[in-house]
Scaffold this active site. Structure first.
Site, PDB file in Angstrom:
ATOM      1  N   GLU A  61       0.822  -1.205   0.000  1.00 16.31           N
ATOM      2  CA  GLU A  61       0.000   0.000   0.000  1.00 16.31           C
ATOM      3  C   GLU A  61       0.859   1.260   0.000  1.00 16.31           C
ATOM      4  O   GLU A  61       0.543   2.241  -0.672  1.00 16.31           O
ATOM      5  CB  GLU A  61      -0.936   0.011   1.217  1.00 16.31           C
ATOM      6  CG  GLU A  61      -1.940  -1.123   1.266  1.00 16.31           C
ATOM      7  CD  GLU A  61      -3.055  -0.982   0.239  1.00 16.31           C
ATOM      8  OE1 GLU A  61      -3.096   0.039  -0.470  1.00 16.31           O
ATOM      9  OE2 GLU A  61      -3.881  -1.912   0.139  1.00 16.31           O
ATOM     10  N   GLU A  74     -12.338   0.473  -9.609  1.00 20.17           N
ATOM     11  CA  GLU A  74     -11.920  -0.415 -10.704  1.00 20.17           C
ATOM     12  C   GLU A  74     -12.935  -0.478 -11.835  1.00 20.17           C
ATOM     13  O   GLU A  74     -12.565  -0.542 -13.012  1.00 20.17           O
ATOM     14  CB  GLU A  74     -11.654  -1.828 -10.155  1.00 20.17           C
ATOM     15  CG  GLU A  74     -10.373  -1.983  -9.373  1.00 20.17           C
ATOM     16  CD  GLU A  74     -10.472  -1.446  -7.957  1.00 20.17           C
ATOM     17  OE1 GLU A  74      -9.421  -1.290  -7.298  1.00 20.17           O
ATOM     18  OE2 GLU A  74     -11.607  -1.187  -7.491  1.00 20.17           O
TER      19      GLU A  74
END
Length: 930
Positions: A146, A405
């Site tokens: 991350e 997404e």
């Protein structure tokens, strides 16, 4: 995933051409192909596109402005309570908090978004803030993955556009690579994670103390996800090429080389989780979603950015395996890496929504259109894409943390086809975000897409990606101040310049692919694809692909949830025994099972398939008595429908899924437990009674408040601190007697959700709620009511309501006052949704390219939608799912019973003794689902 202009379509490209771009992908040619191809949808006017683009800008301002006002310098905004999320000061959410490093995450993640949205002045101010305020030397353990994609990527994306603006001569003239120096500092802080014999990085690192030191509190991990180790090359290589320090690219390449070597050689697939020391696969299921997704993405993009052919060859090898085993259009289903003809689970996670966009970059348009359309139909059913959904399109995990997404794939499909249909898809995404996720202090993640309840989270990727892709979807070339085709998108949508492919190429490139496999040359296309191949002469090509999928979610009866691809076995012959037919008392059946375990590889696969069916059949039986959750929505001032609480249903009383919702003001019953005749019938007459759990049966409480004239009841748990985040929802059972006399709806709230209503009553006295099967549209809720301006602004369809409202004269009341008064109750709501809501998801299952891994609470993991629709059972028959979808049923003979519904299928240990490895794999999958 952006391409770059180069050669004309169809012209061959040398393998070592500058940037080596066009040879790999169709994306660049697809853009120009749109000029000769149109779809069936009506074109969207320039004016409407500009209007939608401006709406995206306003939405970004709302999110970013509230982060800067209420949260900065914290990592993220908590939009319900209007405050910053500081790690250690809020209840832990488990792995999901590993993205937070006390380095103003949302600001860094948003840097290049500001430039894409033409907010150059704000970008300059933001860069100055980062340089002045951000500290990368904090004593905090963070996710290597991350931190790389969000922080390192954010700094590099900001640097890329800062030098672009400086070159243009108007902004950033003072800039002297300061962001790059911060990125280099962070890169060196991440390098100790690679100190393993395999070269795979540890999943976590302490920014101040590194790993394997007492003060580091990390470095003992043994496993990491494939995407966690394989999603480093773009950022690390860019850092090397920007600075000339080759060590970063070398380490990232070594990790990719190791993953490639450890792929399963017969299937060319990789697993989800790998041991970073031994290279053994810990989880052997394989897909394109959580845990693996961006590994595939970075192989193709590394070729585009770095011009190394081995990355393309590896990607093509994997892609061929994906399309052979995982792709079952329009579905993408996980399989076993050793037995790829067998599906590994019966559900899909939301992260695979990126894959159609990657297929566009690959140039494989048809399956991209099919999968995207299937996902869009799921979104139209639930307003958002659930975190996971089954192969028959029921909700599996009900969260939606505002993932980008699907918007990403929508943008790339529009770039590839020019089909205005995808503009309409983007318009739907904008409307749903404003209608269901917008709150006064930003946008709140959905806690449950079925009920519309919120979580107090607004992840940084929402600003880094969602608004970027939505704006680019509606923007024309002249709307952007630089050429977007000169950059490639990272998995976090950060922009890296394509000229890096020819910069500081001091790392020796070695094509190791051929050492491991013989490659089929047909996998590699060294020219732009012919547009006539991508788009046949039929101008309705894309529409013809989508059309069969229009009703796949709601009206069709899809194939059974266990898809075994029988046609791949025995030339179409069905397996000799199916789980639905098995009888333990039948000697012939037992004999068949014994043969499955030992006779041949085909018999063994039949046996494995039988086991998979048995697991699903057992799971299905356990759900037969389940009911879906319900919603309690506070609709009075100052909430106006923004607070939605997830409630448990009852097996008796009015069924809210079949009847109109019940709306009314709430009142506490006396006695509060509702176990005797009420002493305050006048207070509950015509209202919804609040009752405390305990001391008698639910049905008895319902009868007492019904006799007093209540129109509904809400039972509030007496177990202090209980929450739907940490305990499975349950349905209130009857008392074993005939309950047809109970005509009012009854819902159950855990303690923390119930305290929200109780606190609201204490503060505002008159509190009106809506009891329904799911949250209702605020436009309908507010009809005839005084509407705060922030709600009108976020819901264009309400403008007419405002005009006709009898209370319109009071409309100018300060929305800020309304907002601040409601936030106090919202804060109680979020304390409920925060605590341990995401702690139970195992590290090895943490979705990798989640752009913020979302662990799922037990209450959501086996949940289903409230809508009635048909599905296919194991017998291939369509069955009605209504009244079958709830976690757990409880009676109230004590304060905390735990009654489980359904029957369990006993394992046949003696017969399955030789299948230990496969049994363990299935047990792991069963844990995923339970």
């Amino acid at each position: 995933m952006s391409g770059a202009g180069g050669r004309g379509c169809g012209s061959p490209v040398p393998q070592r051409a500058p940037w080596s771009l066009v040879a790999a992908t169709a994306a660049f040619c697809l853009v120009s192909a749109t000029s000769v191809w149109t779809a069936g949808a009506e074109p969207m006017s320039r004016e409407e596109k500009q209007k939608l683009g401006n709406q995206v800008l306003e939405m970004f301002d709302h999110a970013y402005g509230n982060y800067m006002e209420h949260a900065y310098p914290a990592d993220e905004l908590m939009p319900l309570t209007c405050r910053g999320r500081v790690r250690g000061q809020e209840p832990s959410r488990g792995d999901v908090d590993d993205a937070l490093g006390k380095f103003s995450l949302t600001l860094i993640d948003s840097l290049d978004t500001l430039v894409v949205l033409n907010k150059t002045k704000e970008f300059e101010d933001a860069v100055r803030k980062v340089l002045k305020d951000v500290n990368l030397d904090n004593d905090v353990v963070v996710s290597v993955f991350e931190t790389n994609i969000r922080v390192l990527g954010g700094l590099l994306g900001g640097h890329s556009l800062a030098i672009m603006l400086k070159e243009k001569g108007e902004y950033m003239q003072w800039y002297n690579d300061e962001l790059l120096q911060m990125a280099k500092q962070l890169g060196y802080k991440l390098l100790p994670a690679f100190n393993t014999t395999s070269g795979l990085p540890y999943p976590r690192i302490n920014l101040k103390f590194g790993i394997r030191k007492p003060e580091a509190r990390t470095g003992t991990e043994t496993d990491t996800c494939t995407a966690c180790a394989g999603t480093l090359i773009l950022e690390f290589a860019a850092l090397s090429r920007f600075t000339g320090a080759t060590i970063f690219e070398e380490y990232a390449r070594k990790a990719l080389d190791f993953l490639w070597e450890k792929r399963q050689r017969s299937s060319n697939l990789v697993g989800v989780t790998i041991n970073i020391h031994t290279g053994d696969w810990v989880r052997k299921d394989s897909g394109v979603g959580a845990g693996i997704d961006s590994y595939y993405e970075y192989l193709l993009k590394a070729y585009v950015l770095l011009g190394d052919d081995s990355f393309l060859e590896r990607f093509n090898t994997h892609y061929d395996a994906i399309m052979r085993y995982i792709s079952q259009p329009p579905l993408l289903l996980d399989v076993h890496i050793h037995k790829p003809m067998l599906n590994a689970r019966t559900w899909m996670d939301a992260l695979l929504a990126f894959f159609p966009g990657l297929q566009v970059l690959k140039g494989d348009i048809r399956p991209a259109i099919e999968t995207h359309e299937m996902l869009y139909q799921v979104i139209k059913k639930h307003n958002f894409l659930p975190e996971a959904f089954t192969t028959d399109f029921r909700v599996h995990w009900a969260q939606h943390p505002l993932r980008p997404e699907f918007a990403e794939s929508t943008y790339f499909l529009y770039k590839a086809t020019g089909d205005p249909y995808y503009l309409e898809v983007g318009k739907t995404l904008i409307e749903n975000l404003n209608k269901y996720a917008r709150v006064p202090c930003g946008f709140a993640a959905m806690k449950d897409v079925r009920t519309g309840s919120h979580e107090d989270r607004m992840d940084s990727f929402f600003l880094a990606e969602m608004f970027k892709y939505l704006y680019l979807l509606f923007a024309d070339k002249e709307d952007i101040i630089f050429d977007i085709e000169d950059y490639i998108f990272t998995t976090e949508a950060h922009l890296l310049p394509l000229w890096l492919s020819t910069t500081n190429q001091s790392i020796a490139k070695k094509n190791t692919t051929s050492e491991y496999t013989e490659l089929d040359d047909s996998n590699f296309d060294w020219t732009c694809p012919n547009t006539q191949i991508l788009f046949p002469n039929d101008p309705l090509y894309a529409q013809s692909i989508r059309e069969p999928l229009k009703n796949v979610v709601d009206k069709s009866c899809p194939r059974g949830i266990i898809r075994v691809r029988e046609e791949s076995f025995r030339s179409g012959a069905k397996p000799p025994l199916r789980a639905r037919d098995f009888m333990a008392t039948n000697p012939e059946h037992l004999e068949i099972l014994k043969k499955m375990g030992a006779a041949s590889s085909i018999d063994a696969e039949d046996g494995l398939r039988f086991m998979q069916e048995m697991i699903e059949l057992s799971s299905q039986q356990q759900k037969e008595q389940q009911l879906p959750p319900r919603a309690v929505q506070i609709v009075s001032h100052p909430f106006f429908g923004r607070v939605v609480l997830t409630a448990g249903p009852a097996q008796f009383g009015l069924d809210l899924s079949k009847h109109k919702e019940t709306r009314g003001f709430v009142a506490s019953s006396k006695p509060y437990n509702g176990c005797s005749e009420l002493t305050n019938p006048e207070a509950v007459m015509g209202k919804i009674a609040l009752i405390q759990r305990g001391q008698c049966m639910f049905a008895e409480k319902a009868r007492n408040i019904q006799n007093a004239g209540a129109i509904g009841g809400i039972v509030i748990d007496d177990n202090e601190g209980s929450s739907s985040d940490t305990a499975p929802l349950f349905q209130m059972a009857g008392d074993g007697k005939d309950t047809d006399d109970i005509k009012i709806p009854m819902l159950f709230l855990f303690s923390k959700e119930g305290s929200i209503i109780l606190d609201a009553v204490r503060e505002y006295e008159e509190v009106e709620v809506l009891l329904s099967d799911k949250a209702k549209d605020r436009a309908a809720i507010l009809k005839g009511k005084m509407i705060p301006s922030y709600i009108i602004n976020s819901n264009p369809e309400m403008e007419n309501e405002e005009q006709s409202s009898p209370e319109n004269d009071s409309q100018n009341q300060s929305a800020e006052q309304v907002s601040s008064s409601s936030q106090e109750v919202d804060s109680v709501d979020q304390e409920s949704s925060e605590e341990n809501s995401l702690n139970s998801y195992p590290e090895s299952l943490s979705p990798a390219d989640m752009d913020n891994a979302a662990s799922i609470s037990a209450s959501e993991q086996t949940s289903n939608p409230t809508e009635n629709h048909e599905t296919t059972n194991l017998n291939g028959e369509c069955t009605d799912l209504d009244n079958q979808l709830q976690e757990q049923s409880e009676t109230e003979e004590d304060s905390n019973p735990n009654v489980s519904w359904g029957k369990k299928v006993q394992p046949i240990d003696s017969i399955l003794a030789d299948w230990n490895e496969d049994i363990e794999a299935f047990e792991m999958m069963e844990k995923d689902e339970l």
